[in-house]
Design an enzyme around this catalytic site. Structure first.
Site, PDB file in Angstrom:
ATOM      1  N   HIS A  34       6.898   3.983   4.230  1.00  0.00           N
ATOM      2  CA  HIS A  34       8.285   3.690   4.603  1.00  0.00           C
ATOM      3  C   HIS A  34       9.098   3.532   3.322  1.00  0.00           C
ATOM      4  O   HIS A  34       8.564   3.702   2.211  1.00  0.00           O
ATOM      5  CB  HIS A  34       8.346   2.436   5.487  1.00  0.00           C
ATOM      6  CG  HIS A  34       7.591   1.262   4.909  1.00  0.00           C
ATOM      7  ND1 HIS A  34       7.968   0.645   3.743  1.00  0.00           N
ATOM      8  CD2 HIS A  34       6.461   0.618   5.321  1.00  0.00           C
ATOM      9  CE1 HIS A  34       7.138  -0.343   3.468  1.00  0.00           C
ATOM     10  NE2 HIS A  34       6.201  -0.371   4.408  1.00  0.00           N
ATOM     11  N   GLY A  36      10.052   1.044   1.708  1.00  0.00           N
ATOM     12  CA  GLY A  36       9.500   0.082   0.740  1.00  0.00           C
ATOM     13  C   GLY A  36       8.550   0.788  -0.216  1.00  0.00           C
ATOM     14  O   GLY A  36       8.665   0.659  -1.446  1.00  0.00           O
ATOM     15  N   HIS A  37       7.615   1.549   0.345  1.00  0.00           N
ATOM     16  CA  HIS A  37       6.686   2.316  -0.497  1.00  0.00           C
ATOM     17  C   HIS A  37       7.463   3.300  -1.394  1.00  0.00           C
ATOM     18  O   HIS A  37       7.154   3.442  -2.581  1.00  0.00           O
ATOM     19  CB  HIS A  37       5.731   3.137   0.376  1.00  0.00           C
ATOM     20  CG  HIS A  37       4.824   2.334   1.255  1.00  0.00           C
ATOM     21  ND1 HIS A  37       4.897   2.381   2.624  1.00  0.00           N
ATOM     22  CD2 HIS A  37       3.806   1.484   0.961  1.00  0.00           C
ATOM     23  CE1 HIS A  37       3.960   1.594   3.145  1.00  0.00           C
ATOM     24  NE2 HIS A  37       3.292   1.030   2.160  1.00  0.00           N
ATOM     25  N   GLY A 147       4.724  -3.971  -4.688  1.00  0.00           N
ATOM     26  CA  GLY A 147       5.888  -4.603  -4.065  1.00  0.00           C
ATOM     27  C   GLY A 147       5.825  -6.120  -4.150  1.00  0.00           C
ATOM     28  O   GLY A 147       4.764  -6.719  -4.004  1.00  0.00           O
TER      29      GLY A 147
END
Ligand code: AMP
Length: 281
Positions: A34, A36-37, A147
């Site tokens: 997604h 974030g990745h 993250g």
């Protein structure tokens, strides 16, 4: 874009890239990618000349009653996203290529792994540290990007790299959120519609603590936990696993919330799905 499953082939390719003078940037993931990745991929792109993304659902970091068997996967979709971001190489091995028969060596970071996620997931960080060390050995990155969403994991991996003299810079990258504040996660796919409506309460709880601090209030750790708990437990289908106030780097428990050096981290079950989030104050 190269797609590699064989660890030896990955190792040979990365060695060739380093010999040709390229800096390798590395982003380990469990797939079902997604935004974030992808934000980590973009960061790695900025910091290096050859970006490797690994996609591997690491069995060693799942407890026996966790979601290993049903963890979401979409390799074709992930490859498409990586291609669009200009990733140079995707490493997607099978389980037995990472853990062949007779595998019996693990990496354990003490101290930082106690408490928080380490308390509710006792073998989790041993699994993470072991697979990340193996991947570092195969890829040989100059920089690896993780993250801040997995806040404890980031601190643990920094410590591991330092303690073991792993020649890689471990970089953190900010949490990417949905418009309503929910931290993006592959596990959000598990949420029913009503659970998805409850889920933003994690971030709302963290923001409320932050706002009260910014308004000049002095808050003890116990008060911060109580504020967050009240907001989260007001939503249906939520069950708090932990809410903790810790020193932002050493992760020691704190009595008072102090701006600049405090992280509030939490894990909450929404239905059966365990979600995590945090805020550095
Ligand atoms: P995972 O695939 O969940 O193991 O995550 C792989 C990497 O992506 C880890 O370094 C995570 O911290 C990071 N990550 C996952 N979700 C987010 C997010 N919402 N924002 C930033 N990084 C994330």
């Amino acid at each position: 874009m190269l797609q590699i499953a064989d660890p030896r082939q990955l190792s040979t390719e990365c060695e060739r890239q380093r010999r040709e003078g390229r800096r390798i940037g590395f982003v380990p993931t469990m797939g079902y990618l997604h935004e974030g990745h992808l934000s980590l991929v973009r960061r790695a792109r900025e910091l290096s000349d050859f970006v490797v993304v690994s996609i591997f659902v690491n069995p060693a970091q799942f407890g026996p009653s966790e979601d290993l068997e049903r963890y979401p996967a979409d390799l074709p979709g992930d490859l498409e996203k990586c291609r669009a971001e200009g990733v140079d190489c995707v490493f997607a091995p099978r389980g037995d290529q990472i853990y062949p028969e007779g595998f019996s060596t693990y990496v354990v970071v003490e101290g930082l792994t106690e408490g928080m996620c380490g308390a509710s997931r006792p073998i989790h960080f041993r699994g993470v540290c072991t697979v990340v060390t193996k991947l570092f050995n195969l890829v040989g990155p100059c920089v690896a990007v993780f993250g801040e969403k997995d806040y404890q994991q980031l601190q643990v991996l920094r410590r591991m790299a330092r303690d073991l003299n792993q020649p890689v810079e471990v970089m953190g990258s900010p949490i990417v959120r949905e418009p309503d504040g929910l931290a993006m996660s592959s596990r959000n796919a598990y949420l029913s519609r009503s659970q998805r409506e409850s889920a933003p309460c994690l971030y709302r709880a963290l923001k409320t603590i932050q706002e009260r601090l910014i308004s000049g209030e002095r808050i003890t750790a116990a008060q911060a936990v109580a504020i967050a708990r009240r907001i989260i437990e007001a939503e249906p289908e939520t069950r708090v696993d932990y809410i903790e106030v810790r020193h932002a780097e050493r992760l020691e428990t704190l009595e008072d919330v102090r701006r600049g050096e405090t992280v509030v981290a939490l894990a909450v079950f929404v239905g059966e799905t365990r979600l995590i989030d945090n805020i550095v104050l």
